[in-house]
Enzyme design. Sequence first.
Site, short mmCIF file in Angstrom:
data_model
loop_
_atom_site.label_atom_id
_atom_site.label_comp_id
_atom_site.label_asym_id
_atom_site.label_seq_id
_atom_site.Cartn_x
_atom_site.Cartn_y
_atom_site.Cartn_z
N SER B 38 5.74 1.07 2.14
CA SER B 38 6.62 2.24 2.07
C SER B 38 7.82 2.11 3.00
O SER B 38 8.92 2.49 2.66
CB SER B 38 5.79 3.48 2.41
OG SER B 38 6.59 4.61 2.54
N GLU B 59 -2.56 4.07 14.25
CA GLU B 59 -1.24 4.11 14.88
C GLU B 59 -1.32 3.84 16.37
O GLU B 59 -0.42 3.24 16.96
CB GLU B 59 -0.56 5.46 14.62
CG GLU B 59 -0.23 5.72 13.16
CD GLU B 59 -1.44 6.16 12.33
OE1 GLU B 59 -2.49 6.49 12.92
OE2 GLU B 59 -1.34 6.18 11.09
N PHE B 84 2.94 10.54 12.19
CA PHE B 84 1.84 9.75 12.78
C PHE B 84 2.33 8.87 13.92
O PHE B 84 1.59 8.54 14.82
CB PHE B 84 1.19 8.88 11.70
CG PHE B 84 0.81 9.65 10.47
CD1 PHE B 84 0.08 10.83 10.58
CD2 PHE B 84 1.17 9.21 9.21
CE1 PHE B 84 -0.26 11.55 9.46
CE2 PHE B 84 0.81 9.93 8.08
CZ PHE B 84 0.10 11.10 8.19
N HIS B 110 10.28 9.11 7.18
CA HIS B 110 9.85 10.40 6.63
C HIS B 110 10.03 11.53 7.63
O HIS B 110 9.16 12.39 7.80
CB HIS B 110 8.39 10.34 6.15
CG HIS B 110 8.20 9.44 4.95
ND1 HIS B 110 8.80 8.21 4.84
CD2 HIS B 110 7.48 9.61 3.81
CE1 HIS B 110 8.46 7.66 3.68
NE2 HIS B 110 7.67 8.48 3.04
N ASP B 118 4.79 15.78 -0.59
CA ASP B 118 3.63 15.50 0.27
C ASP B 118 3.31 16.68 1.18
O ASP B 118 2.19 16.80 1.68
CB ASP B 118 3.87 14.25 1.12
CG ASP B 118 3.51 12.97 0.34
OD1 ASP B 118 2.82 13.11 -0.69
OD2 ASP B 118 3.92 11.88 0.77
#
Lengths: 283, 315
Positions: B38, B59, B84, B110, B118
């Site tokens: 992504s 993460e 995240f 994002h 989402d």
Amino acid sequence: MEAIQFAEPNRQVSVERLQAISRQIRKDILEMLSEAGSGHPGGSLSAVELVVALYFAKMVHNPLDPRWADRDRFLLSKGHAAPLLYAVLAECGYFPKSELKTLRKLGSRLQGHPDPTKLPGVEIPGGPEGIGLSEGVGMALAARLDRKSYRVYVLMGDGELNEGEVWEAAMAAAKYKLDNLTAIVDRNGVQQDGLTEQIMPIEPVANKWRAFNWNVIEVDGYDFEQILGAIDEARSVRNKPTVIVAYTTKGKGVEFMEWQSEYHGKVPDKQTVQKAIEELQKR
Amino acid sequence: MSAKPIQTSMRDALGEALVKLGEEIPELVVVGADTSGSLKLSVFGSKFPQRFFNVGIAEQNMVGVAAGLALAGKKVVCGSYAVFMPGRAVDQIRNTIAYCRLDVKLVGSHGGVSVGPDGGSHQALEDIAIMRSIPNMNVVVPADGISTKKLFTQACRSVGPYYVRLARPSSPAVYTEGTELRVGRAEILRDGSDVAIIAVGLMVDKALRAAQSLREAGVSAMVVDSHTVKPLDAETILSAARTTGAVVTAEEHNVFGGVGSAVAELLVKTHPVKMEMVGVNDVFGESGETDELMAKYGLTEKHIFEAAMKMVKQK
């Protein structure tokens, strides 16, 4: 006594000498903590022999050239054991022993938890639990990329195994078959709030690591023959990281501190410390 | 604004920049956390498989591994969705990367409600505030694909920790390939004398459109792309405030702690002027299409226009 050649990979250092160094390190730890008036005696005293074995007998390093690219790396993930690391580094000659008394004081290079930007010989910043093994994975990957033969050792507390990141890192180390990485768990059974098995049970520790595809060696954390043997075995194992689970005693060497969570992060008054030092010397 | 603007993708730009940088910098390595397709980190991974590590959905470990690689002499890029990373890994970022000023570039993709369907769990609105408050951290928020490539490349070439915040959707080009951009130097995209609009990210294009409408309404609006949120280009922003006497900030982020706050912190000490902050008003996002969400949460050209008109009237 003959000087130890730290950069010599196959040096012979007698168990008697390692024991004598360990006694000295315990004394230094207590004196620096007493001078500082705060800090973490329990987890510093428990792991003395493990760190002494690495720095004095097994790790390839050079106190005169702390950033030597080929050095073995020791990562103190349980950063609250800073006094132990500082005492060992000073004993090796990374900085003057007189500086130990500046521990935790304003302007000191000896921060309450280790800071690699301040003190030579410190590899990673300490303080938060659970990060060191990840950093060890990163260093071991870098060593492989650079075709270097240095080894990475990560000392963790047993309470530290409560942190989820440890297991994230454990999976990654196995995925990448990092046989140049050795984790050591100081299994002293006590964390800040009490006994590990009451606060957050972590048994079966050895089997947890086995399930994560690590080579597991269990040792008595005060038996140099076993510790040295385990480090050698870890060096010879291929395609798997090794964890040495070392059974130890929190506060080892000072009877009133042993197995006491109270002394995880508390320093007794100067008089009591003096008594503790005398007790050490009798043993 | 007659011709249909060229659409650019920040993430495609990131992948392109990484491949080039990989050729240029042999010690560059990339760590991903199961979002590398992504984020286009995988483009680097296909080209340099030995130098790419996917640590899975982890993460904290990703940032810790990045720290270890940097401590061993590597230049490291790692990234995931901004909720995240930084979200999950603030401690690791603070206590390793920033504390030791490690050479790690953290990419948070994002950012903002433009993520779309989402929903709120995936729409980071606090990441700039978090990263801005950590010492040693540089924070860069590009406005389009072209500036992403240029600014990210500069961040990579320099030494030290950076947070680069990207948006998910493709967006109109604000810049051309020939534009010279510099990390740390805000871009004055349009001169004006009545009000200064200081924007970042997807809001820069909207600020330019708002300025056009303002002109039609007889208001001369300056537009500044303050892509480097930290260190802020104090000189340019101060000069914009002095010239116009009224400031509107625009960001796809909570109005608390982001670019509006950064600009206010600067101006309140140096040259206080009337100020309005266009941003998300301390609420979480939700599912919806990008345009619907931008409208609902007050992040359109119209919102900037109205804020600017309000400021001009109050002068």
